[in-house]
Write an enzyme that holds these catalytic residues in place. Sequence first.
Site, PDB file in Angstrom:
ATOM      1  N   HIS A  67       0.834  -1.213   0.000  1.00 31.63           N
ATOM      2  CA  HIS A  67       0.000   0.000   0.000  1.00 31.63           C
ATOM      3  C   HIS A  67       0.866   1.260   0.000  1.00 31.63           C
ATOM      4  O   HIS A  67       0.618   2.195  -0.771  1.00 31.63           O
ATOM      5  CB  HIS A  67      -0.901   0.016   1.236  1.00 31.63           C
ATOM      6  N   LYS A  91     -16.827  -6.092   7.245  1.00 33.84           N
ATOM      7  CA  LYS A  91     -15.653  -6.945   7.091  1.00 33.84           C
ATOM      8  C   LYS A  91     -15.061  -7.372   8.435  1.00 33.84           C
ATOM      9  O   LYS A  91     -14.147  -8.203   8.468  1.00 33.84           O
ATOM     10  CB  LYS A  91     -14.576  -6.225   6.273  1.00 33.84           C
ATOM     11  N   ARG A 140      -2.563  -6.357  -7.859  1.00 30.53           N
ATOM     12  CA  ARG A 140      -1.402  -7.179  -7.530  1.00 30.53           C
ATOM     13  C   ARG A 140      -1.171  -8.293  -8.537  1.00 30.53           C
ATOM     14  O   ARG A 140      -0.045  -8.655  -8.841  1.00 30.53           O
ATOM     15  CB  ARG A 140      -1.573  -7.794  -6.135  1.00 30.53           C
ATOM     16  N   SER A 178      -3.287  -7.742   2.967  1.00 30.81           N
ATOM     17  CA  SER A 178      -3.588  -7.519   4.379  1.00 30.81           C
ATOM     18  C   SER A 178      -4.066  -8.798   5.064  1.00 30.81           C
ATOM     19  O   SER A 178      -3.718  -9.068   6.217  1.00 30.81           O
ATOM     20  CB  SER A 178      -4.649  -6.419   4.522  1.00 30.81           C
TER      21      SER A 178
END
Length: 211
Positions: A67, A91, A140, A178
Site C-alpha cells: 500500500h 468486514k 497485484r 492484508s
Amino acid sequence: AACRRRYRKTGDCIASCWRARFAPRSIDGSRRSGKLRAPPLPSIDLPQYSPRTAVYPGTFDPMTNGHTDLVHRAAPLFEKLYVAIAESPGKGPVFPLSQRIELARVAIGPVANVEIVGFDSLLAEFVGVIGAGVILRGLRAVSDFEYEFQLASMNRHLIPRVETLFLTPAEQYSFISSSLVREIARLDGDISGFVHPAVQQALKTRWRTAL
C-alpha cells in the site's frame, strides 16, 4: 390577399407582415426584436471533480508495504492524493478506524500532498465531497482484475465523471495482502518484511490481548 395587393401597390407591407407573423418572441409570448431570450436556468450546485485530485480507498487492515509503495509512486502524479480508509464494519476489521488511520499515517510518513482520512459512506458520495476526479486502485495479480473491473464499472455508473486508475505495486510487494499479513501475525510468524514496524507491533499487541 389584401396584403399582397398592398405590397404590389406600395411595396411597404412585406416587412411589417413578416414582423407580425415570424418575429422572435420572448418566453412569455411578447414580441421582441433580435434573438430569442430564455429566462436564466436555475442555479444547481453540482460536485466539481478535479482530475488532479485522486482518492485511494480501502480498508487497509492493516496498511502494508504494498500500500505504502503505491501511495509514494502515485503522489507525484496528482496535486492532491487522499488515502481514504473505509470503516467497513461488515468486514469485521481487526483494528478500529481511528487506529488504522494512525497506523497509516506512521507507515506512509510525511508526504506534502497526501492526506489520510476515514469515511463511513458510499465511496461515490465521498468522492463527490472531496472533489476527486480519479479513483486509484492497486492490482497485484491477474486474479484481482475481475473484481476490480466490476468495481470500476459500478463506480463509472454511479459517478460517470470520475475515472478509475490502476497501478501495480513494485514486484517485491506483489504477493502481499492484508489478509495474509493478519494470518501470519496471528500465528506468530515474522511479518517484518511486509509492514511498517509500528504496524507489526500493533498486530502483535492485538493478538496477544485476544488470547
